[in-house]
Scaffold this motif. Structure first.
Motif, PDB file in Angstrom:
ATOM      1  N   LYS A 311       0.794  -1.299  -0.137  1.00 18.66           N
ATOM      2  CA  LYS A 311       0.071   0.179  -0.032  1.00 18.66           C
ATOM      3  C   LYS A 311       0.781   1.239   0.143  1.00 18.66           C
ATOM      4  CE  LYS A 311      -3.849   0.281   2.363  1.00 18.66           C
ATOM      5  NZ  LYS A 311      -4.933   0.492   3.490  1.00 18.66           N
ATOM      6  N   TRP A 312       1.989   1.158   0.776  1.00 13.14           N
ATOM      7  CA  TRP A 312       2.767   2.435   0.865  1.00 13.14           C
ATOM      8  C   TRP A 312       3.459   2.469  -0.508  1.00 13.14           C
ATOM      9  CZ3 TRP A 312       7.958   2.195  -0.670  1.00 13.14           C
ATOM     10  CH2 TRP A 312       8.697   3.383  -0.556  1.00 13.14           C
ATOM     11  N   LEU A 313       4.049   1.460  -1.171  1.00  6.54           N
ATOM     12  CA  LEU A 313       4.397   1.619  -2.538  1.00  6.54           C
ATOM     13  C   LEU A 313       3.581   2.136  -3.531  1.00  6.54           C
ATOM     14  CD1 LEU A 313       6.826   0.763  -4.416  1.00  6.54           C
ATOM     15  CD2 LEU A 313       5.870  -1.582  -4.796  1.00  6.54           C
ATOM     16  N   ALA A 314       2.147   1.717  -3.399  1.00  3.03           N
ATOM     17  CA  ALA A 314       1.380   2.242  -4.234  1.00  3.03           C
ATOM     18  C   ALA A 314       0.950   3.656  -4.185  1.00  3.03           C
ATOM     19  CB  ALA A 314      -0.129   1.571  -4.120  1.00  3.03           C
ATOM     20  N   VAL A 315       0.917   4.118  -2.877  1.00  2.18           N
ATOM     21  CA  VAL A 315       0.633   5.470  -2.434  1.00  2.18           C
ATOM     22  C   VAL A 315       1.977   6.293  -3.080  1.00  2.18           C
ATOM     23  CG1 VAL A 315       0.458   7.264  -0.649  1.00  2.18           C
ATOM     24  CG2 VAL A 315      -0.944   5.376  -0.749  1.00  2.18           C
ATOM     25  N   ASN A 316       3.050   5.995  -2.436  1.00  2.00           N
ATOM     26  CA  ASN A 316       4.326   6.718  -2.994  1.00  2.00           C
ATOM     27  C   ASN A 316       4.739   7.007  -4.276  1.00  2.00           C
ATOM     28  OD1 ASN A 316       6.873   7.568  -0.942  1.00  2.00           O
ATOM     29  ND2 ASN A 316       7.814   6.700  -2.928  1.00  2.00           N
ATOM     30  N   THR A 317       4.593   5.575  -5.087  1.00  2.00           N
ATOM     31  CA  THR A 317       4.685   5.597  -6.501  1.00  2.00           C
ATOM     32  C   THR A 317       3.867   6.569  -7.245  1.00  2.00           C
ATOM     33  OG1 THR A 317       5.625   3.485  -6.502  1.00  2.00           O
ATOM     34  CG2 THR A 317       5.300   4.368  -8.561  1.00  2.00           C
ATOM     35  N   THR A 318       2.608   6.521  -6.894  1.00  2.00           N
ATOM     36  CA  THR A 318       1.368   7.392  -7.251  1.00  2.00           C
ATOM     37  C   THR A 318       1.704   8.722  -7.252  1.00  2.00           C
ATOM     38  OG1 THR A 318      -0.075   5.712  -7.111  1.00  2.00           O
ATOM     39  CG2 THR A 318      -0.964   7.762  -7.573  1.00  2.00           C
ATOM     40  N   MET A 319       2.275   9.067  -5.977  1.00  2.00           N
ATOM     41  CA  MET A 319       2.544  10.604  -5.953  1.00  2.00           C
ATOM     42  C   MET A 319       3.520  10.929  -6.468  1.00  2.00           C
ATOM     43  SD  MET A 319       2.041  11.871  -1.738  1.00  2.00           S
ATOM     44  CE  MET A 319       2.904  10.520  -1.079  1.00  2.00           C
ATOM     45  N   HIS A 320       4.393  10.090  -6.741  1.00  2.00           N
ATOM     46  CA  HIS A 320       5.890  10.039  -7.123  1.00  2.00           C
ATOM     47  C   HIS A 320       6.709  10.938  -6.125  1.00  2.00           C
ATOM     48  CE1 HIS A 320       9.060  10.075 -10.408  1.00  2.00           C
ATOM     49  NE2 HIS A 320       9.510  11.214  -9.906  1.00  2.00           N
ATOM     50  N   ASN A 321       6.892  10.275  -5.092  1.00  2.00           N
ATOM     51  CA  ASN A 321       7.898  10.562  -3.896  1.00  2.00           C
ATOM     52  C   ASN A 321       9.306   9.847  -4.277  1.00  2.00           C
ATOM     53  OD1 ASN A 321       8.703  11.773  -1.645  1.00  2.00           O
ATOM     54  ND2 ASN A 321       7.922  10.182  -0.348  1.00  2.00           N
TER      55      ASN A 321
END
Length: 463
Positions: A311-321
Motif C-alpha cells: 500500500k505504501w508503495l502504491a501511494v508513494n509511487t502514485t504521488m511520485h515521491n
C-alpha cells in the motif's frame, strides 16, 4: 588515634563542602529558573498535546535564542565534520562518504547540540538542545549561507548538566524536527505528503507550519515558514500504533543483505537483537521465490508487513515521491509491530510530488526497477503481490489522490502560510529563504496541481 568528635567534624566538613559545591552549581543555573514551568507545558508526565503543538488551521510562532559562542561552536563543528565553512561552498550534496545502501553523504556524524532558549505562546523553555540535521538540504543551506537551516530540538538533551530541566518536555514532546522547505518553492510538500499518507491509511508523522525566528547571537531574525515534523521514535509510534515496545529502526539499507550498521536502532539499544530484520531480509531473498512462490510469500509475511508495504508503495509511487526507497536507500523507518511484523513508515517528504529528481524507474508499472531494490522488484515480479499493488494504486487515485481533493488541500495550506512567506505579515528574504523568487511561490503551486492531474492520467493507463 583520632577522636570520634574529630571524625564527626571531618565528615560534616565533607558534607558541607559537597553541599556548597552543589548549591554553587544550582546558583549558577538560577538565571533560567522560570515561573513558566507547569506540568502541562514543560513536564514529562502528560500525553503529547497535538492540538497545541500541531494545529492544522494556523501558523504557530517559535523564537529561538543562542549566544555568539553557540553559533561559533556550530560553525566550527560543521567545518570540522563536513569540511565547509558557512557560506563558502565546500562539499557538494553527496560529495563526501558513501553511506549504507549507496547513499552519498557529506559527513558521517550528526552535528553536535548547543543549549538554546525557546519562546512559544508567551512561555519560555531553557537549555533546549538545538542541532542542525539532514543531508542534501543541510549541505545546500550551509554552503550557500542560508540561515533557514534544517534543525532538530531535544528538550532534555542537557538534563545531566542542569537539574532544573530534567525530563523537560514541550507539551509532552521530547524531540521535534524542522524542515525549511529546500527545493520546494511551494513550502507545503513536507506537510501535504504526510497528510496524504495518513489519508491513505499509512502511519506518518504529524506536521504543522511554524514561523521561526532565530537569534544567532547578533539579534533576532525571521527565518521563514518551516514545517515542524513529529519525530517517529519520540511520540509518533506510541500514538499511532498504541505501543512502542518493538524495535524501531531508521535504516539505510536496500534490503539486499543484512548489514548491522545499516539498521540504526532508535530504541532497545541495550539489546543487540536484530533478528526481526535479519529474518525479513533472509525471507525476501530466499531462493524459494523462484521455486515455491506461495511458501516464499508465507515466509516473508511472518516477519514483514507486506500488505502495508505494498500500500505504501502504491501511494508513494502514485504521488511520485522519489527521494526514498527505490531511488535512495533512506527516508524510512521500520517498526516491529507485535501483531503485524516490521511495518514501513515514511519520512522526509519534502520531495513528494516533485519532478526535480524524476527517474524512469519510478513509473507506476514498476517495470524499470532493478534488482538493486528487491523489496520492490520481487513484489512486482510476483503475480499475487503485483495485482494487490495495482488495486491499491487505483484505490488511492480514486479515493484520496483526486484532482479536486488535492487542489483543495494545496490551496488551503498555500493560503494559510502566504501572509508569512510573501507578506504582508512577514516576508522571507535574502539569506533567510530557499525560494528562488517571490513569483515561484505561486508558480510552483500551479505546477504541483498539474503534477496531480498528470499522475491521474498515468493511473488510468495502468491496467
Amino acid at each position: 588515634m583520632i577522636s570520634s568528635s574529630k571524625v564527626a567534624f571531618f565528615f560534616l566538613a565533607i558534607v558541607s563542602v559537597s553541599c556548597s559545591t552543589e548549591n554553587e552549581e544550582q546558583l549558577t543555573n538560577t538565571d533560567f529558573l522560570t515561573p513558566d514551568w507547569t506540568e502541562s507545558t514543560h513536564g514529562k508526565e502528560i500525553n503529547p498535546n497535538y492540538t497545541e503543538v500541531f494545529p492544522q488551521d494556523k501558523v504557530n510562532t517559535l523564537e529561538i535564542t543562542m549566544t555568539d559562542s553557540d553559533w561559533e561552536f556550530i560553525q566550527a563543528d560543521m567545518e570540522e565534520k563536513f569540511g565547509s565553512a558557512f557560506g563558502i561552498g565546500g562539499n557538494q550534496p553527496g560529495g563526501g562518504a558513501v553511506g549504507g545502501g549507496g547513499i552519498p553523504t557529506f559527513g558521517t556524524d550528526d552535528p553536535d547540540y548547543v543549549a538554546v532558549s525557546l519562546k512559544f505562546n508567551g512561555l519560555e523553555w531553557y537549555k533546549v538542545g538545538f542541532r542542525l540535521k539532514g543531508n542534501s538540504t543541510l549541505s545546500t543551506s550551509w554552503r550557500n549561507g542560508i540561515y533557514k537551516l534544517p534543525f532538530r530540538l531535544d528538550f532534555d538533551e542537557f538534563e545531566e548538566q542542569y537539574a532544573q530541566i530534567e525530563n523537560q518536555r514541550f507539551y509532552g514532546f521530547n524531540e521535534l524536527s524542522f524542515s525549511p522547505g529546500a527545493n520546494d518553492n511551494t513550502l507545503i510538500r513536507e506537510k501535504v505528503g504526510a497528510d496524504i499518507f495518513r489519508r491513505a491509511g499509512i502511519a506518518s508523522s504529524q506536521t504543522a507550519f511554524y514561523k521561526v525566528f532565530i537569534n544567532f547571537g547578533s539579534g533576532i531574525k525571521y527565518c521563514g515558514v518551516y514545517t515542524m515534523v513529529e519525530v517517529v521514535d519520540d511520540t509518533m509510534i506510541k500514538n499511532q500504533f498504541g505501543s512502542d515496545d518493538g524495535n524501531i529502526y531508521k535504516p539505510e539499507s536496500a534490503f539486499k543483505s543484512f548489514i548491522e550498521d545499516e539498521f540504526e536502532k532508535k530504541n532497545n539499544k541495550g539489546e543487540a537483537d536484530f533478528s526481526d530484520v535479519q529474518a525479513a531480509i533472509a525471507a525476501l531473498n530466499s531462493s524459494t521465490r523462484n521455486t515455491d512462490a506461495p511458501q516464499w510469500r508465507a515466509s516473508l509475511e511472518t516477519s514483514f508487513n507486506v500488505d502495508h508495504f505494498i500500500k505504501w508503495l502504491a501511494v508513494n509511487t502514485t504521488m511520485h515521491n522519489w527521494d526514498t526507497y527505490g531511488a535512495m536507500a533512506h527516508n524510512y523507518y521500520l517498526y516491529n509491530d507485535a501483531d503485524k511484523g516490521l511495518t514501513w513508515i515514511p519520512w522526509d517528504n519534502n520531495e513528494a510530488m516533485s519532478n526535480r529528481g524524476k527517474r524512469s524507474e519510478l513509473t507506476l508499472s514498476l517495470s524499470g526497477i532493478s534488482n538493486s531494490w528487491p523489496l520492490i522488484r520481487y513484489i512486482a515480479d510476483d503475480p499475487v503481490y503485483y495485482a494487490n499493488y495495482k488495486e491499491y494504486v487505483h484505490e488511492f487515485a480514486e479515493q484520496v489522490f483526486t484532482v479536486d481533493s488535492m487542489n483543495e488541500l494545496f490551496d488551503t495550506y498555500h493560503n494559510l502560510i502566504s501572509p508569512y512567506v510573501i507578506g504582508p505579515e512577514q516576508t522571507e528574504e535574502d539569506k533567510h529563504t530557499h525560494l528562488t523568487s517571490r513569483a515561484s511561490f505561486q508558480n510552483d503551486l500551479t505546477s504541483l496541481k498539474q503534477h496531480v492531474a498528470a499522475q491521474a492520467e498515468a493511473v488510468n493507463e495502468l491496467n
